[in-house]
Design an enzyme around this catalytic site. Structure first.
Site, short mmCIF file in Angstrom:
data_model
loop_
_atom_site.label_atom_id
_atom_site.label_comp_id
_atom_site.label_asym_id
_atom_site.label_seq_id
_atom_site.Cartn_x
_atom_site.Cartn_y
_atom_site.Cartn_z
N SER A 82 0.96 -1.32 -0.04
CA SER A 82 0.16 -0.20 -0.16
C SER A 82 0.98 1.22 0.00
CB SER A 82 -0.91 -0.06 1.13
OG SER A 82 -1.72 -1.28 1.34
N1 SAH Z 1 -0.24 -4.55 4.07
C1 SAH Z 1 0.32 -5.26 2.76
C2 SAH Z 1 -0.43 -5.37 1.63
C3 SAH Z 1 -0.40 -6.39 0.82
S1 SAH Z 1 -1.73 -6.62 -0.48
C4 SAH Z 1 1.79 -4.79 2.74
O1 SAH Z 1 2.12 -3.88 3.39
O2 SAH Z 1 2.46 -5.48 1.76
C5 SAH Z 1 -3.01 -7.62 0.48
C6 SAH Z 1 -2.33 -9.11 0.61
O3 SAH Z 1 -3.77 -9.74 1.14
C7 SAH Z 1 -2.12 -10.04 -0.35
O4 SAH Z 1 -0.74 -10.25 -0.19
C8 SAH Z 1 -2.89 -10.98 -0.53
O5 SAH Z 1 -2.37 -12.04 -0.90
C9 SAH Z 1 -3.61 -11.31 0.83
N2 SAH Z 1 -4.79 -11.72 0.90
C10 SAH Z 1 -5.98 -11.74 0.18
N3 SAH Z 1 -6.89 -12.20 0.42
C11 SAH Z 1 -6.61 -13.19 1.79
C12 SAH Z 1 -7.16 -14.07 2.52
N4 SAH Z 1 -8.27 -14.50 2.47
N5 SAH Z 1 -6.31 -14.47 3.60
C13 SAH Z 1 -5.03 -14.15 3.64
N6 SAH Z 1 -4.42 -13.26 3.18
C14 SAH Z 1 -5.15 -12.63 1.81
#
Ligand code: SAH
Length: 216
Positions: free
Chosen positions: A65
Site C-alpha cells: 500500500s
Molecule cells: N499490507 C500489505 C498489503 C499486501 S496486499 C503490505 O504492506 O505489503 C494484500 C494481501 O492480502 C496480499 O498479499 C494477498 O495475498 C492477501 N490476501 C488476500 N486475501 C487473503 C485471505 N483470504 N487471507 C489472507 N491473505 C489474503
C-alpha cells in the site's frame, strides 16, 4: 531491534510531506513510519521508488500500500501499545512491521506462501520478534489467538466477514476496505458487546480478499 538508518532522510521527507501534511497526528504512528525501512520490503527493481507516494507491486499480483494509507490505517486502529492485533494479508510484511512498533503482539495471516516466506525473512532480519505469521485463509481469522483488540484487513472483502467481527474483543476495532474493485470504502467497526458501530473513513483501492490458499 530494527536500526537500519539507510535512506533515513527519504523516510523523514515521506513522513513530513505525505503523511503529517495530510493530517496524520498520532506521534507513535509517525515515529514508526520513520523507523521501518520500507525499501527492504519492496522488490529490488522498485527499491528506488520505495518512498514515493503510491503503491508498488510486490509479486504474485499483489501490492504494498501507499505509505499514507499504511499510516492512516494504523492511526485509525487507535493503538496505545498493549494490544493484540490480527492482520489479514501480510503481503510484503511492511504494515506488519509498522504495527509491531505500535502494539504488544501482531498475528498476521497470508494466503500466498511466496509472499509470506519473503515477509518472514525480512522481519527476522530486522529482529522484529513480537510478530507471528501464518499461511492460511484470513476469512476464518485466527480463532486460537482471539479475542483481538484490533483487526486490520489489507485486502477488500465484499462484506466484512462476521467470523472476524466475532474475534474482536469488546471495545475492539476492525479497520479495512470493503466493497468491489472501483467502489471500496475504508471502514472502522467498533465492537460494543454484540453491537458494531460502523464508520466510513475514506474511498480506497485495495486488491480483493480471496478465499482459500493460493496454488502458486
Ligand atoms: N499490507 C500489505 C498489503 C499486501 S496486499 C503490505 O504492506 O505489503 C494484500 C494481501 O492480502 C496480499 O498479499 C494477498 O495475498 C492477501 N490476501 C488476500 N486475501 C487473503 C485471505 N483470504 N487471507 C489472507 N491473505 C489474503
Amino acid at each position: 531491534m530494527i536500526a537500519n538508518n539507510e535512506r533515513q532522510e527519504e523516510r523523514d521527507f515521506m513522513v513530513r510531506f505525505q503523511i503529517a501534511a495530510r493530517g496524520i497526528r498520532d506521534k507513535r504512528v509517525l515515529n514508526a513510519m520513520r523507523r521501518i525501512p520500507r525499501h527492504l520490503f519492496v522488490p529490488s527493481s522498485y527499491r528506488v521508488e520505495a518512498y514515493e507516494d503510491y503503491p508498488l507491486p510486490i509479486g504474485s499480483g499483489q501490492t504494498i500500500s501507499q505509505p499514507y494509507i499504511v499510516a492512516f490505517m494504523a492511526e485509525a486502529l487507535m493503538l496505545k501499545g498493549d494490544e493484540i492485533v490480527l492482520e489479514i494479508g501480510t503481503g510484503s510484511g511492511y504494515q506488519t512491521a509498522v504495527l509491531s512498533l505500535l502494539a504488544k503482539k501482531v498475528y498476521s495471516i497470508e494466503r500466498i506462501a511466496a509472499l509470506l516466506d519473503n515477509a518472514r525473512t525480512i522481519l527476522e532480519s530486522l529482529e522484529i520478534s513480537n510478530v507471528e505469521l501464518r499461511l492460511a485463509d484470513g476469512f476464518y481469522g485466527w480463532e486460537e489467538k482471539a479475542p483481538f483488540d484490533a483487526i486490520i484487513l489489507s485486502a477488500a472483502p465484499f462484506d466484512i466477514p462476521s467470523v472476524l467481527l466475532q474475534q474482536l474483543a469488546d471495545g475492539g476495532r476492525l479497520v479495512g476496505p470493503v466493497g468491489p474493485l472501483g467502489a471500496q470504502t475504508l471502514v472502522r467497526m467498533t465492537r460494543r458487546g454484540q453491537r458494531f458501530h460502523s464508520e466510513a473513513l475514506l474511498d480506497v483501492a485495495f486488491v480483493p480478499m480471496r478465499s482459500g490458499l493460493s496454488e502458486v
